[in-house]
Structures are given as C-alpha cells and as structure tokens.
Motif scaffolding. Sequence first.
Motif, mmCIF file in Angstrom:
data_model
loop_
_atom_site.group_PDB
_atom_site.id
_atom_site.type_symbol
_atom_site.label_atom_id
_atom_site.label_comp_id
_atom_site.label_asym_id
_atom_site.label_seq_id
_atom_site.Cartn_x
_atom_site.Cartn_y
_atom_site.Cartn_z
ATOM 1 N N ALA B 174 0.884 -1.218 -0.099
ATOM 2 C CA ALA B 174 0.095 0.170 0.078
ATOM 3 C C ALA B 174 0.781 1.408 -0.038
ATOM 4 O O ALA B 174 1.847 1.235 0.895
ATOM 5 N N GLU B 175 0.517 2.175 -0.890
ATOM 6 C CA GLU B 175 1.257 3.320 -1.092
ATOM 7 C C GLU B 175 1.052 4.319 0.239
ATOM 8 O O GLU B 175 -0.180 4.782 0.336
ATOM 9 N N THR B 176 2.155 4.393 1.039
ATOM 10 C CA THR B 176 1.673 5.653 2.021
ATOM 11 C C THR B 176 3.145 6.547 2.158
ATOM 12 O O THR B 176 4.011 5.979 1.148
ATOM 13 N N ASP B 177 3.344 7.282 2.888
ATOM 14 C CA ASP B 177 4.553 8.043 2.928
ATOM 15 C C ASP B 177 5.777 7.291 3.929
ATOM 16 O O ASP B 177 6.645 7.973 4.008
ATOM 17 N N ARG B 178 5.427 6.193 4.115
ATOM 18 C CA ARG B 178 6.602 5.496 5.015
ATOM 19 C C ARG B 178 7.085 4.296 4.093
ATOM 20 O O ARG B 178 6.352 3.349 3.695
ATOM 21 N N PRO B 179 8.206 4.189 3.985
ATOM 22 C CA PRO B 179 8.738 3.134 3.225
ATOM 23 C C PRO B 179 8.502 1.682 3.792
ATOM 24 O O PRO B 179 8.258 1.754 5.057
ATOM 25 N N PHE B 180 8.525 0.756 2.896
ATOM 26 C CA PHE B 180 8.167 -0.552 3.475
ATOM 27 C C PHE B 180 9.620 -1.286 2.983
ATOM 28 O O PHE B 180 10.227 -1.301 2.105
ATOM 29 N N VAL B 181 10.122 -1.977 4.052
ATOM 30 C CA VAL B 181 11.468 -2.829 3.972
ATOM 31 C C VAL B 181 11.029 -4.136 4.145
ATOM 32 O O VAL B 181 10.366 -4.660 5.031
ATOM 33 N N VAL B 182 11.566 -5.007 3.328
ATOM 34 C CA VAL B 182 11.479 -6.506 3.312
ATOM 35 C C VAL B 182 13.087 -7.067 3.515
ATOM 36 O O VAL B 182 13.930 -6.564 2.794
ATOM 37 N N GLN B 183 13.294 -7.727 4.675
ATOM 38 C CA GLN B 183 14.643 -8.107 5.252
ATOM 39 C C GLN B 183 14.682 -9.629 4.830
ATOM 40 O O GLN B 183 13.658 -10.494 5.109
#
Lengths: 192, 344
Positions: B174-183
């Motif tokens: 989902a597009e928000t202003d917070r980055p999404f991180v997959v480790q």
Amino acid sequence: MVSGPLAAHVRLNDPAALTQVYRVHQAPLVRYAHRLTGSIETAHDVVQDVFVKLWEQRETLIVELSLQALLYTMTRNRALNQNRRRTRIAPDVEVEDAHHQATHSADPVAPDAVLQARELGRYLRRWIGELPPRRAEAFALSRFDGLSHAEIATVMGLSIRTVDTHIVHALRDLRHRLDALVGAPSRQPLAP
Amino acid sequence: MTSRSFHAPDGRPAGGPPDPNPDLDRVLAELPPDEAERLRDTWALAAYAAPTEAPRPEAVARTEQLLAHLSAQPNSAWMPSTRRDRPAQWIAVHRRHTAWALGSLAAATLLAFLWVQQPAIVTAPAGERVLVQLADGSTVTLNSGSTLRRARLFGRVGDARAVALEGEAYFDVAETDRPFVVQTFDAEVTVLGTEFGVRAWPDDPEAATTVTLVSGRVRLASAERPAEAILLTPGETGRVTEDDSTPILAEEEIQIALAWREGDLVYKDRPLGLILNDLERRFGLRIASQPPTLRQRRVSVALRNPTSADAVVRDLALALDLRYRARADGFELYATPAASEPTD
C-alpha cells in the motif's frame, strides 16, 4: 555552496543537516546524473541513492576534499554503474539536445546581427554538447556547478593539469565558434 | 571587448556562479594577455548556456521522505538480520534485556516495549499459498513453506513498515509516505508503494535473494553491504550476488519468476536441486537424488499447475533421462544405467 561544517554535521547524525545538504545539492546533482545516464528517472533514483548512502555511511565517511566533491563523485560512480548494469549506451542528452536545437534554430546568423541572449545560449549549449564528452563534463562542472579544478580532478579521476587543459581547450573552442558566428576574429565591437 | 553586445541589460550575463574563480585566474595567467582576456570573456558569455531544467518536485519530495525516515529510524531492532543463527541471537537479546530489567523500572518498560515489538509470524503450510493482510493495507502472498515475520504493532506505531521473509512471496505494498522494508537472509528491499516478488530460500543451490518488480520502484541491497544498492524499474529482476557486494540485474522473465502465483512451476536453466526444493515444499515430501550431484544439473521445465507430486517427478525423470521410485517419505530420483553406461 556547502563545505566543512555541514559535512561535520552529517557525520554527527544530524538529520536536519542531511536534509539541508540534500536541498542545496539535489538540483545540480540530478542534472549531472541526467547528463551521465540520459534518463531523468534514473537521475533522480541515482541522487536519492547517493543521499541514502551518505546517511548510511555517516559514521565512517571521510570527507577528504569537500562534501561537494564527494557528492559528485558518488553521483558519477552510481550513474556510470547504472549505465553499465543496464548494458546500454545512454543517449547523450547534450548531443540530442544540440541536434534538436540545430534542426530547429534559425538560419545562420548574419555577421552583423544582434544576438539575443537566448539565441546565444542555444548556440553555446550546442557547442558545449559538441565538445569531447569528458571535456564537456569538466567544463560544465566548472562553469555551471562551481567546482574547483581540484574537485573536478577528484570527481573525474583526472590530474588537475588535465582539468586545466580541458577548461582552456573548451574556452578556446567556444571562442573560436563565437568568432566564426559573428564573422570575424575581430577585435572591434560586434554590434550596437 | 568583443562581446559587450551579448550582455544582458544590466551589463552582466545571467545565470552561473558569479564567484571569483581562482583556478581560471591561474590557468589564464599562463596565456598571453590578449588570449587570456578573450577566454575570460568567453567564460562570462558561457553563463548564457547555464542549464535551466528543474528537478521533478514529486521525486524530490519522495527522497526527502525517505531521508527523514532513515534518519528517524536507522534500525528496526526486532528484526533478526544474520543468517542461520536466529534462535541463539534471540535468546541472547532477551537475556541481556532481562538483566537490565532487574535494575530499573525504565528497563522493565523497555522490556515490555520489546515484547510488543516481537514479531508475529505466518508460515504457509506445504501445498498452500497464504494471503497475509497487513495493517497498512498491504498484502503478501506467501508461497508454500515460506515464513513472514512482522512486528506485532506493524503499521500502527512508528515509521517503519518492516517485515522479514524466508522463502518466496509476492508483495502488493500500500502506498503511504512510509517506506516498506523487506529483509531476507542476505538482502534488504526498500519500497515506497509497489508490487514485486521476492525469492529468498537460504537452502537453495546458488542461494541468493531475487526480486522481481512488477510496478513502482524498489531499492535492493545486500545485507552485508546495505549501502551498495541498485534501483529496479518495472519488469526488472535484481539478484544479490554471492560475494555479498552490489546486487546485479538478472536476465529473468517476469512471467517465469512469478509463475508460482498461478500454481505453475516454471524454470529456465535452474539447478535441479532448486526445483526439487520447491517440489518438497509444494507437496510436503522429500525427494532424494542419487548421486547427489544430480542436483547441480541445470534444467528448464514448465509445469502447468501440477496437482500431484507423482506426475511432476515422472515428467522430470522423463525430461532428464532419470529413473525414480517412491519411498516412504517421498521419491528418489536416480541416474539410469543407460545414461551412464551406453551398453545397457
């Protein structure tokens, strides 16, 4: 222009300083990356990545010459890396631009014509684009981005002497074309 | 001056830094005065060629958001980041905090906070794909046997939207202003709103996290060197290289990389061992190979939504000129005498 103090701040983990450095430098860096990659999208990505890296390496970062030289060096390396990874030759923006302008600009100007500033800018941009790429790059960094010859030498991996030569030759080439454009290697005033 | 007529009305060319330029002075001082003046004049005129294009505001805003996020939350503390020593690492972390808690109320609060931060874990059972809905509206499709960890309060508190993946998954972020991180075990993928697939099986032959981007943009870096990232654009596949340096762009077709979403098994020039690993997870069984070096043979194969392991193993054996037999826990593939001894 940013020098020592802000670089020190970036190393001191000050997020405000990071944003400040970004605001001051992003526009010329994006232009530089655009010039090197031929894509404005890639240019924005490259510059974003440079600043992410700048932040991530803030603890270990050694600013040897100037933060500006460091930023241009990082931008250059990443831009050329992207080019290499994509294994395509980026279209040379300057040349395309120059070509566009060459085919769309007015007929050759009569020797006595008064050159308008915009027209002159168009010619100069085209001529700069027709310089050898490395020479054009050095000249633009010096003239438009305000880098010192030492900084350009660091960024492009050249000796300062070579940068000197690039700048003088670029100026000579432009002078030559200006003279040819106005019809004389003249010393007299060109127009009223 | 040959150029007076070129000057703007105020007598100075527009644009360009007007600052004194010691380098130019130094270089021109070596030339005859006449030429030096003409070149200085040319330098001044070149201001007319100053570039005017402006950066894209939306791209600048996006970067500023990302930088603000990075500088606010440099680390996601709950995320295990090293490869195979996860349990030991977890225990170590808790012991340390427990010791502190004995000392002070503040530490006790911290412990409670860390408990809340502990990951919620979802694992897709063998033979199933599981759709995980995250609190921020993102969805994750987990392939069989894959595990997704996320913070208990994922998306509700803090700036981080971080998950850890072992296995294979498809992300619709989902597009928000917070980055999404997959480790993953060897990589970190950072996105702002996008669709992409990740394959990160540590036990694969030639194991390396592979990211296939469908839309949007992501940043892929190895876990060892988080600063050495590449940026993917839609249709591109990035792979973390084995030497843990900068990831590379892989020649991989998006339909092949994401075929698992439709239940298909499609491989182009892959080690047999990787395919057998996938089959084991898909059908919840073991597939041995004799000799084990068979697993290094490279194979291209496409199987449309197979429903029985038996059919797949039979097809593979046929395609590779191997034989197979059923065993208690699955199958065994072995080289035919004909393949190794032409006389038979």
